[in-house]
Design a protein around this motif. Structure first.
Motif, PDB file in Angstrom:
ATOM      1  N   ALA A  50       0.836  -1.203   0.000  1.00  0.00           N
ATOM      2  CA  ALA A  50       0.000   0.000   0.000  1.00  0.00           C
ATOM      3  C   ALA A  50       0.867   1.246   0.000  1.00  0.00           C
ATOM      4  O   ALA A  50       0.639   2.188  -0.778  1.00  0.00           O
ATOM      5  N   ARG A  51       1.880   1.274   0.872  1.00  0.00           N
ATOM      6  CA  ARG A  51       2.778   2.422   0.934  1.00  0.00           C
ATOM      7  C   ARG A  51       3.530   2.605  -0.380  1.00  0.00           C
ATOM      8  O   ARG A  51       3.603   3.730  -0.932  1.00  0.00           O
ATOM      9  N   ASP A  52       4.069   1.527  -0.926  1.00  0.00           N
ATOM     10  CA  ASP A  52       4.842   1.620  -2.167  1.00  0.00           C
ATOM     11  C   ASP A  52       3.970   2.050  -3.339  1.00  0.00           C
ATOM     12  O   ASP A  52       4.437   2.753  -4.244  1.00  0.00           O
ATOM     13  N   SER A  53       2.710   1.648  -3.326  1.00  0.00           N
ATOM     14  CA  SER A  53       1.783   2.061  -4.384  1.00  0.00           C
ATOM     15  C   SER A  53       1.537   3.555  -4.350  1.00  0.00           C
ATOM     16  O   SER A  53       1.534   4.232  -5.389  1.00  0.00           O
ATOM     17  N   VAL A  54       1.318   4.087  -3.159  1.00  0.00           N
ATOM     18  CA  VAL A  54       1.081   5.523  -3.012  1.00  0.00           C
ATOM     19  C   VAL A  54       2.298   6.311  -3.483  1.00  0.00           C
ATOM     20  O   VAL A  54       2.184   7.294  -4.228  1.00  0.00           O
ATOM     21  N   VAL A  55       3.485   5.891  -3.060  1.00  0.00           N
ATOM     22  CA  VAL A  55       4.713   6.575  -3.465  1.00  0.00           C
ATOM     23  C   VAL A  55       4.887   6.534  -4.979  1.00  0.00           C
ATOM     24  O   VAL A  55       5.233   7.541  -5.607  1.00  0.00           O
ATOM     25  N   ALA A  56       4.624   5.379  -5.579  1.00  0.00           N
ATOM     26  CA  ALA A  56       4.807   5.219  -7.027  1.00  0.00           C
ATOM     27  C   ALA A  56       3.894   6.140  -7.823  1.00  0.00           C
ATOM     28  O   ALA A  56       4.232   6.545  -8.944  1.00  0.00           O
ATOM     29  N   LEU A  57       2.751   6.517  -7.246  1.00  0.00           N
ATOM     30  CA  LEU A  57       1.794   7.373  -7.947  1.00  0.00           C
ATOM     31  C   LEU A  57       1.927   8.846  -7.546  1.00  0.00           C
ATOM     32  O   LEU A  57       1.071   9.659  -7.878  1.00  0.00           O
ATOM     33  N   GLY A  58       3.023   9.180  -6.849  1.00  0.00           N
ATOM     34  CA  GLY A  58       3.290  10.577  -6.533  1.00  0.00           C
ATOM     35  C   GLY A  58       2.927  10.995  -5.131  1.00  0.00           C
ATOM     36  O   GLY A  58       3.017  12.179  -4.791  1.00  0.00           O
ATOM     37  N   GLY A  59       2.521  10.040  -4.301  1.00  0.00           N
ATOM     38  CA  GLY A  59       2.121  10.362  -2.942  1.00  0.00           C
ATOM     39  C   GLY A  59       3.268  10.266  -1.950  1.00  0.00           C
ATOM     40  O   GLY A  59       4.413  10.011  -2.331  1.00  0.00           O
ATOM     41  N   PRO A  60       2.962  10.460  -0.682  1.00  0.00           N
ATOM     42  CA  PRO A  60       3.998  10.473   0.361  1.00  0.00           C
ATOM     43  C   PRO A  60       4.389   9.064   0.780  1.00  0.00           C
ATOM     44  O   PRO A  60       3.624   8.111   0.632  1.00  0.00           O
ATOM     45  N   GLY A  61       5.579   8.954   1.353  1.00  0.00           N
ATOM     46  CA  GLY A  61       5.982   7.719   1.990  1.00  0.00           C
ATOM     47  C   GLY A  61       5.801   7.828   3.496  1.00  0.00           C
ATOM     48  O   GLY A  61       5.604   8.908   4.034  1.00  0.00           O
TER      49      GLY A  61
END
Length: 333
Positions: A144-155
């Motif tokens: 979930a975290r890696d998906s958010v980061v990959a789409l431009g979101g925060p880690g």
């Protein structure tokens, strides 16, 4: 108000990668029943037993998103739908059998959740590298975290060491997962049940800046509600006829459908929330100011989202000798 928000954004930009220092040590974590348990989670849990675990998860998540950017929202949603029922224990991954009814056939999940094959692919790779070490629950949290980061979101720092449940709750999935038809008071109550504040609820709702929704879930809004932009409603009706097409999909955030940003909140201000529950964050009253702040300062949204996700990932984890490490995520050992 503006000055305070600007100052907070500056602080957020400095601290974004730090999110919460407590994530790096043993800490108390929130249980799904609204009590506290001592969590033995830490980000270095696999450093010795499976040092390549995080790299493997990230690589396979990136591969999945390269083939289908929508998968990022699906993996994030899997984690959410897992944690909000029994806690973050991978119960949502257990498939129904002739003698077992899990959460996948519950109303909020049936014909809706996806990404199971990506999780199983990750699990297969990790079982090859480090048999019996990495839990399915931890895979969900990291993916979930890696998906958010990959789409431009925060880690955010994902603490590790969760174990997998041997049970699931069909009834809990039907009662505890917030409905897209809820009014603001209902949303606040649903998140308060898991010890989230109204502010954290608004931040977590920003997950709808990515992903798709079925016509069945927004038909009543685009045909019957008045707090909706007419041009937007007509546009959505091309995805969703009055009758039939229940499974037709529309982006939840029509502006930047596969980018994790603050456009979701700007859409709400412009009366372009796809779900009734989305629009309630702005039109319902008490949370409208926060929606405006997130629209103006997307970095503030990302900071608050990361902190709320860190809190959510600590909902009632199984640790120590509780549960098991499943060999296959869809069934108990």
């Amino acid at each position: 108000m503006a000055a305070i928000s600007q100052q907070r954004v500056k602080i957020c930009l400095v601290l974004l990668c730090l999110v919460s220092a407590s994530a790096y040590s043993t800490s108390s974590s929130t249980t799904s029943s609204g009590t506290l348990s001592i969590s033995l989670l830490n980000p270095l849990f696999y450093a010795i037993k499976c040092p390549q675990a995080l790299d493997t998860i990230k690589k396979l998540v990136m591969n999945a998103l390269a083939n289908d950017p929508r998968m990022g929202a699906s993996l994030l949603r899997l984690h959410f739908h897992d944690c909000f029922v029994q806690g973050c224990d991978a119960s949502v991954l257990l498939a129904d059998t002739g003698t077992f009814r899990g959460e996948q056939s519950a109303l909020p999940n049936v014909n809706s959740l996806r990404g199971f094959e990506v999780v199983e692919k990750i699990k297969y790779a990790l079982e090859h590298e480090c048999p019996g070490v990495v839990s399915c629950a931890d895979i969900l949290a990291v993916a979930a975290r890696d998906s958010v980061v990959a789409l431009g979101g925060p880690g955010w720092p994902v603490s590790l060491g969760r174990r997998d449940s041997t049970t699931a709750s069909f009834s809990g999935a039907n009662t505890d997962l917030p409905s897209p038809f809820l009014n603001l008071d209902g949303l606040i109550a649903a998140f308060q049940k898991k010890l989230f504040t109204a502010n954290e609820m608004v931040a977590l709702s920003g997950a709808h800046t990515i992903g798709r929704a079925r016509c069945l879930l927004f038909r009543s809004r685009i045909y019957n509600e008045t707090d909706i932009d007419s041009t937007y409603a007509n546009q959505m009706r091309t995805y969703c006829p009055k009758a039939g097409g229940d499974s037709n999909l529309s982006p939840i955030d029509i502006t930047t459908k596969d980018v994790f940003d603050g456009a979701y909140y700007t859409n709400l201000i412009n009366k372009k929330g796809l779900f009734h529950s989305d629009q309630q964050l702005f039109s319902g009253g008490s949370t409208a100011t926060q929606v405006k702040s997130y629209s103006t300062f997307p970095s503030l949204f990302k900071f608050d989202f990361a902190n709320a996700m860190l809190k959510m990932s600590n909902l009632s984890p199984l640790t120590g000798t509780q549960g098991q490490i499943r060999k296959v995520c869809s069934r108990v050992n």
